[in-house]
Design a protein around this motif. Sequence first.
Motif, PDB file in Angstrom:
ATOM      1  N   THR A 150       0.815  -1.216   0.000  1.00  0.00           N
ATOM      2  CA  THR A 150       0.000   0.000   0.000  1.00  0.00           C
ATOM      3  C   THR A 150       0.846   1.262   0.000  1.00  0.00           C
ATOM      4  O   THR A 150       0.480   2.259  -0.609  1.00  0.00           O
ATOM      5  CB  THR A 150      -0.931   0.039   1.219  1.00  0.00           C
ATOM      6  OG1 THR A 150      -0.142  -0.061   2.420  1.00  0.00           O
ATOM      7  CG2 THR A 150      -1.950  -1.080   1.163  1.00  0.00           C
ATOM      8  N   ASN A 151       1.985   1.233   0.682  1.00  0.00           N
ATOM      9  CA  ASN A 151       2.846   2.418   0.754  1.00  0.00           C
ATOM     10  C   ASN A 151       4.185   2.033   1.356  1.00  0.00           C
ATOM     11  O   ASN A 151       4.313   1.006   2.014  1.00  0.00           O
ATOM     12  CB  ASN A 151       2.202   3.518   1.596  1.00  0.00           C
ATOM     13  CG  ASN A 151       1.919   3.091   3.019  1.00  0.00           C
ATOM     14  OD1 ASN A 151       0.989   2.314   3.248  1.00  0.00           O
ATOM     15  ND2 ASN A 151       2.683   3.564   3.961  1.00  0.00           N
ATOM     16  N   ALA A 152       5.178   2.888   1.136  1.00  0.00           N
ATOM     17  CA  ALA A 152       6.551   2.544   1.516  1.00  0.00           C
ATOM     18  C   ALA A 152       7.040   3.257   2.771  1.00  0.00           C
ATOM     19  O   ALA A 152       8.242   3.263   3.045  1.00  0.00           O
ATOM     20  CB  ALA A 152       7.489   2.866   0.344  1.00  0.00           C
ATOM     21  N   ASP A 153       6.140   3.824   3.557  1.00  0.00           N
ATOM     22  CA  ASP A 153       6.567   4.553   4.755  1.00  0.00           C
ATOM     23  C   ASP A 153       7.316   3.629   5.711  1.00  0.00           C
ATOM     24  O   ASP A 153       6.752   2.657   6.219  1.00  0.00           O
ATOM     25  CB  ASP A 153       5.352   5.118   5.499  1.00  0.00           C
ATOM     26  CG  ASP A 153       4.700   6.266   4.752  1.00  0.00           C
ATOM     27  OD1 ASP A 153       4.536   6.128   3.526  1.00  0.00           O
ATOM     28  OD2 ASP A 153       4.364   7.272   5.383  1.00  0.00           O
ATOM     29  N   THR A 154       8.571   3.933   5.989  1.00  0.00           N
ATOM     30  CA  THR A 154       9.334   3.127   6.938  1.00  0.00           C
ATOM     31  C   THR A 154       8.995   3.503   8.370  1.00  0.00           C
ATOM     32  O   THR A 154       9.012   2.658   9.264  1.00  0.00           O
ATOM     33  CB  THR A 154      10.842   3.302   6.714  1.00  0.00           C
ATOM     34  OG1 THR A 154      11.173   4.696   6.797  1.00  0.00           O
ATOM     35  CG2 THR A 154      11.251   2.770   5.353  1.00  0.00           C
ATOM     36  N   LEU A 155       8.689   4.797   8.602  1.00  0.00           N
ATOM     37  CA  LEU A 155       8.385   5.288   9.940  1.00  0.00           C
ATOM     38  C   LEU A 155       7.124   6.147   9.927  1.00  0.00           C
ATOM     39  O   LEU A 155       6.812   6.784   8.924  1.00  0.00           O
ATOM     40  CB  LEU A 155       9.546   6.127  10.486  1.00  0.00           C
ATOM     41  CG  LEU A 155      10.860   5.395  10.763  1.00  0.00           C
ATOM     42  CD1 LEU A 155      11.958   6.399  11.060  1.00  0.00           C
ATOM     43  CD2 LEU A 155      10.707   4.406  11.907  1.00  0.00           C
ATOM     44  N   ILE A 156       6.421   6.170  11.059  1.00  0.00           N
ATOM     45  CA  ILE A 156       5.233   6.999  11.225  1.00  0.00           C
ATOM     46  C   ILE A 156       5.429   7.903  12.432  1.00  0.00           C
ATOM     47  O   ILE A 156       5.655   7.409  13.543  1.00  0.00           O
ATOM     48  CB  ILE A 156       3.972   6.146  11.475  1.00  0.00           C
ATOM     49  CG1 ILE A 156       3.785   5.116  10.377  1.00  0.00           C
ATOM     50  CG2 ILE A 156       2.737   7.027  11.576  1.00  0.00           C
ATOM     51  CD1 ILE A 156       2.710   4.110  10.708  1.00  0.00           C
ATOM     52  N   PRO A 157       5.349   9.237  12.265  1.00  0.00           N
ATOM     53  CA  PRO A 157       5.458  10.128  13.418  1.00  0.00           C
ATOM     54  C   PRO A 157       4.212  10.005  14.303  1.00  0.00           C
ATOM     55  O   PRO A 157       3.090  10.131  13.826  1.00  0.00           O
ATOM     56  CB  PRO A 157       5.540  11.530  12.792  1.00  0.00           C
ATOM     57  CG  PRO A 157       5.830  11.312  11.349  1.00  0.00           C
ATOM     58  CD  PRO A 157       5.232   9.982  11.002  1.00  0.00           C
ATOM     59  N   THR A 158       4.403   9.703  15.574  1.00  0.00           N
ATOM     60  CA  THR A 158       3.298   9.598  16.522  1.00  0.00           C
ATOM     61  C   THR A 158       3.661  10.326  17.805  1.00  0.00           C
ATOM     62  O   THR A 158       4.791  10.802  17.966  1.00  0.00           O
ATOM     63  CB  THR A 158       2.988   8.124  16.869  1.00  0.00           C
ATOM     64  OG1 THR A 158       4.010   7.628  17.755  1.00  0.00           O
ATOM     65  CG2 THR A 158       2.930   7.259  15.626  1.00  0.00           C
ATOM     66  N   GLU A 159       2.697  10.372  18.729  1.00  0.00           N
ATOM     67  CA  GLU A 159       2.976  11.001  20.018  1.00  0.00           C
ATOM     68  C   GLU A 159       4.030  10.229  20.811  1.00  0.00           C
ATOM     69  O   GLU A 159       4.663  10.772  21.721  1.00  0.00           O
ATOM     70  CB  GLU A 159       1.686  11.138  20.840  1.00  0.00           C
ATOM     71  CG  GLU A 159       1.023   9.836  21.214  1.00  0.00           C
ATOM     72  CD  GLU A 159       0.037   9.347  20.162  1.00  0.00           C
ATOM     73  OE1 GLU A 159      -0.784   8.471  20.488  1.00  0.00           O
ATOM     74  OE2 GLU A 159       0.089   9.842  19.009  1.00  0.00           O
ATOM     75  N   ARG A 160       4.252   8.955  20.458  1.00  0.00           N
ATOM     76  CA  ARG A 160       5.281   8.128  21.121  1.00  0.00           C
ATOM     77  C   ARG A 160       6.653   8.300  20.485  1.00  0.00           C
ATOM     78  O   ARG A 160       7.665   7.874  21.043  1.00  0.00           O
ATOM     79  CB  ARG A 160       4.888   6.651  21.039  1.00  0.00           C
ATOM     80  CG  ARG A 160       3.658   6.270  21.833  1.00  0.00           C
ATOM     81  CD  ARG A 160       3.267   4.829  21.578  1.00  0.00           C
ATOM     82  NE  ARG A 160       4.331   3.899  21.940  1.00  0.00           N
ATOM     83  CZ  ARG A 160       4.326   2.606  21.603  1.00  0.00           C
ATOM     84  NH1 ARG A 160       3.310   2.098  20.904  1.00  0.00           N
ATOM     85  NH2 ARG A 160       5.312   1.813  21.965  1.00  0.00           N
ATOM     86  N   GLY A 161       6.686   8.887  19.297  1.00  0.00           N
ATOM     87  CA  GLY A 161       7.904   8.979  18.516  1.00  0.00           C
ATOM     88  C   GLY A 161       7.674   8.370  17.150  1.00  0.00           C
ATOM     89  O   GLY A 161       6.529   8.157  16.738  1.00  0.00           O
TER      90      GLY A 161
END
Length: 259
Positions: A150-161
């Motif tokens: 679906t997509n190549a995002d290695t990381l997701i910015p969240t409130e945890r980091g």
Amino acid sequence: MANYRGYLIDLDGTVYQGKIQIPAARRFIARLQAHEIPFLFVTNNTTKKPAEVVANLAVNHDIHVQESNVYTAGMATAEYMKDDAHKRKLPLTANVIGEPDLKSLISLAGFDVFSSQPAYVVAALDYDLTYEKVAQAALAIQNGARFIGTNADTLIPTERGKLPGAGSIIDLLRYATQVDPILIGKPNDLIIKNAIKLLQLSTDQVVMVGDNYQTDIKAGIKAGIDTLLVYTGVSHPDEVHQEDIQPTHEIESFDDWKI
């Protein structure tokens, strides 16, 4: 600043970071609405349907939009699979690693998402990922199923980091099977071209806005549209300035952007 007639806007890291608000982003969206400039949230997030995206924006971020303002990688994936199956005369069967809303979108497109012999394997962000899910998907790919990421995002910015994204799961399957996936979401330009059609504008009239050079900005570049990188999420100036192709615009905050 350029005078654009339409905006394609990323969500995670651009408009918010998990449940953490980005007030300048809220003010930016309000300015677009006040000037009646059309926009679409073009997101690689496949864990929510448009209605849930709208509700999250309203409840957690005080941003009030319509479902028609949302276009997700899940929606683009379901569209692609339906068209691809028709062209290749393949059965509408799939093994889906992903959250329930993604499975629902693919099911609504006519696919049996519980098939033991799937024609497609779809890999996305799955908060309940298990070894068995990966094993079943890997076996299906080795048996000839078309491998869709679906997509190549290695990381997701969240409130945890910054947490592992769908790209991490896709690369696990790629490494295991030695089969490259067909990527639908950013940085692929397919999702961008579909979004531009929805806005009914030409490529020179729209700009892609995002926090991640490797996905948002590269997708805009591939689609041949201007790009606006806001440094609120994944990318940092030192990294971006080493790239061969630079964003059309760079800002630290949406308050720096004049519509």
